[in-house]
Write an enzyme that holds these catalytic residues in place. Sequence first.
Site, mmCIF file in Angstrom:
data_model
loop_
_atom_site.group_PDB
_atom_site.id
_atom_site.type_symbol
_atom_site.label_atom_id
_atom_site.label_comp_id
_atom_site.label_asym_id
_atom_site.label_seq_id
_atom_site.Cartn_x
_atom_site.Cartn_y
_atom_site.Cartn_z
ATOM 1 N N LYS A 188 6.854 -1.118 -7.732
ATOM 2 C CA LYS A 188 5.557 -1.164 -8.412
ATOM 3 C C LYS A 188 4.490 -0.594 -7.499
ATOM 4 O O LYS A 188 4.569 -0.735 -6.268
ATOM 5 C CB LYS A 188 5.184 -2.615 -8.775
ATOM 6 C CG LYS A 188 3.767 -2.796 -9.304
ATOM 7 C CD LYS A 188 3.365 -4.251 -9.384
ATOM 8 C CE LYS A 188 1.888 -4.392 -9.751
ATOM 9 N NZ LYS A 188 1.448 -5.796 -9.820
ATOM 10 N N GLU A 233 -9.921 -13.034 -10.758
ATOM 11 C CA GLU A 233 -8.772 -13.371 -9.907
ATOM 12 C C GLU A 233 -9.205 -14.059 -8.627
ATOM 13 O O GLU A 233 -9.878 -13.456 -7.781
ATOM 14 C CB GLU A 233 -7.966 -12.116 -9.596
ATOM 15 C CG GLU A 233 -6.644 -12.404 -8.912
ATOM 16 C CD GLU A 233 -5.589 -11.346 -9.198
ATOM 17 O OE1 GLU A 233 -4.477 -11.477 -8.681
ATOM 18 O OE2 GLU A 233 -5.888 -10.398 -9.938
ATOM 19 N N GLU A 277 5.917 -6.852 -13.798
ATOM 20 C CA GLU A 277 4.759 -6.635 -12.933
ATOM 21 C C GLU A 277 4.216 -7.960 -12.423
ATOM 22 O O GLU A 277 3.878 -8.110 -11.242
ATOM 23 C CB GLU A 277 3.676 -5.876 -13.701
ATOM 24 C CG GLU A 277 2.409 -5.631 -12.914
ATOM 25 C CD GLU A 277 1.293 -5.048 -13.761
ATOM 26 O OE1 GLU A 277 0.132 -5.093 -13.299
ATOM 27 O OE2 GLU A 277 1.552 -4.559 -14.876
ATOM 28 N N GLU A 415 -6.182 1.249 -20.350
ATOM 29 C CA GLU A 415 -6.363 -0.037 -19.683
ATOM 30 C C GLU A 415 -7.441 0.054 -18.607
ATOM 31 O O GLU A 415 -8.281 -0.844 -18.472
ATOM 32 C CB GLU A 415 -5.044 -0.509 -19.068
ATOM 33 C CG GLU A 415 -5.157 -1.854 -18.363
ATOM 34 C CD GLU A 415 -3.844 -2.314 -17.749
ATOM 35 O OE1 GLU A 415 -3.879 -2.858 -16.628
ATOM 36 O OE2 GLU A 415 -2.783 -2.144 -18.393
#
Length: 432
Positions: A188, A233, A277, A415
């Site tokens: 990733k 986050e 992910e 996105e």
Amino acid sequence: MTSLPTSDQDSAPLAPLVTRTVSLSPEDGAALLALLPATSPRDTTSWVRRGEGLVGWGRAASVTAHGADRFAALEAWWRSVSSSAVVRDEVDLPGTGPVAFGSISYAAESPVGATLVVPSVVIGRRGDQWWVTTTSTDALPPSVLPAAVDDVTAPGEVAFADGSLSPTEWAGAVAEAVTRIQNDELDKVVLARDLDVRTSEPIDVRWLLSRLAENYESTWVFAVDGLVGATPEMLVRREKGLVTSRVLAGTIRRTGDDEHDLALAASLARSSKDLEEHEYAVRSVADALAPHCSSMNVPESPFVLHLSNVMHLATDVAGVLTDDTTSLALAASLHPSAAVCGTPTPVANELISELEHMDRGRYAGPVGWMDARGDGEWGIALRCGAVHHDDDHRMSLYAGCGIVAGSEPESEVAESDAKLIPMRDALTSPRP
């Protein structure tokens, strides 16, 4: 290559800091962000969520560090400054007494570096408890509250332009990353893009903060040294021996139709691409915290976090601290997580340097605060922009996406557009 000017040189106090925290009784209906006076973008600080947190202004002391040892340099400076401070704390809560706000460059080689700022005035709120902390290098405290808060200034005409890469060029970078992943070079990688902003009036950070707080109340609305944003986050929180971290990875854009969004949330929760992910990101956080914690709680499955413009797969990781590691040191151990870099980390970082064609600056780095006890909260600087230090009519906005084997370039561009909306809207929303 796009880069921001570096901060000024270190500004260590010439004498021990004198800090006093006392209870505050604001007028009914007072809001933290509404108490901020007009000052430069670099001297406005904020860490607010749902009306609680900390705001500050002025600069009693600050430091900027660069390179791979930037976290350790900030830690050593803060330990020295806070331990020598003359402190009177009548409230004694996390976030009272001496407090430093910080933002850290994503990359060690970034010329932007890592900065800690000790504001001259900090106002805090936790539930019904309010307080004010004043800090100076002499016995005379700075003015606590301005006689009248100046009107917040709109940015005027706002022009957006492509940053280092156009959307088409960035889609090409995503396609190249997918090819590398499918060739088993890595699992990733998180690729980011930037957007250049120019305004006809100087950027008033308070304008951005108030609109971000109004539209994204579940995020932490932050400002440190000209970096402004609303992050969903929480990289790490340390409070009285408990360590927590919120991991977000896997995103889908909302439509505004509640019934349709529920269906989209269900599809996100079943998406093999997004679950893969997310698993990488959770594993990287849990592995980094494990040496410092016991009784680790890592849920087996994520939940869907609903924000006003997007939905994320989310997992809350928690543990009990077994040593005296500060919140900043914990943030250092977590950075960069798979949520902002990828896996394996060294390979993902090399690919980021190759494909992004920009300096991330402090985007995707830790941002937050720490008190003299080591308690604090550090988020990841997402959904944000940086006011240029040499031109307060200019900002760089940033957004990134996690790329795995099943990623589609066009979907990732969409996105990233969705993740730019909070800052774009904050800049262009009309005066209420």
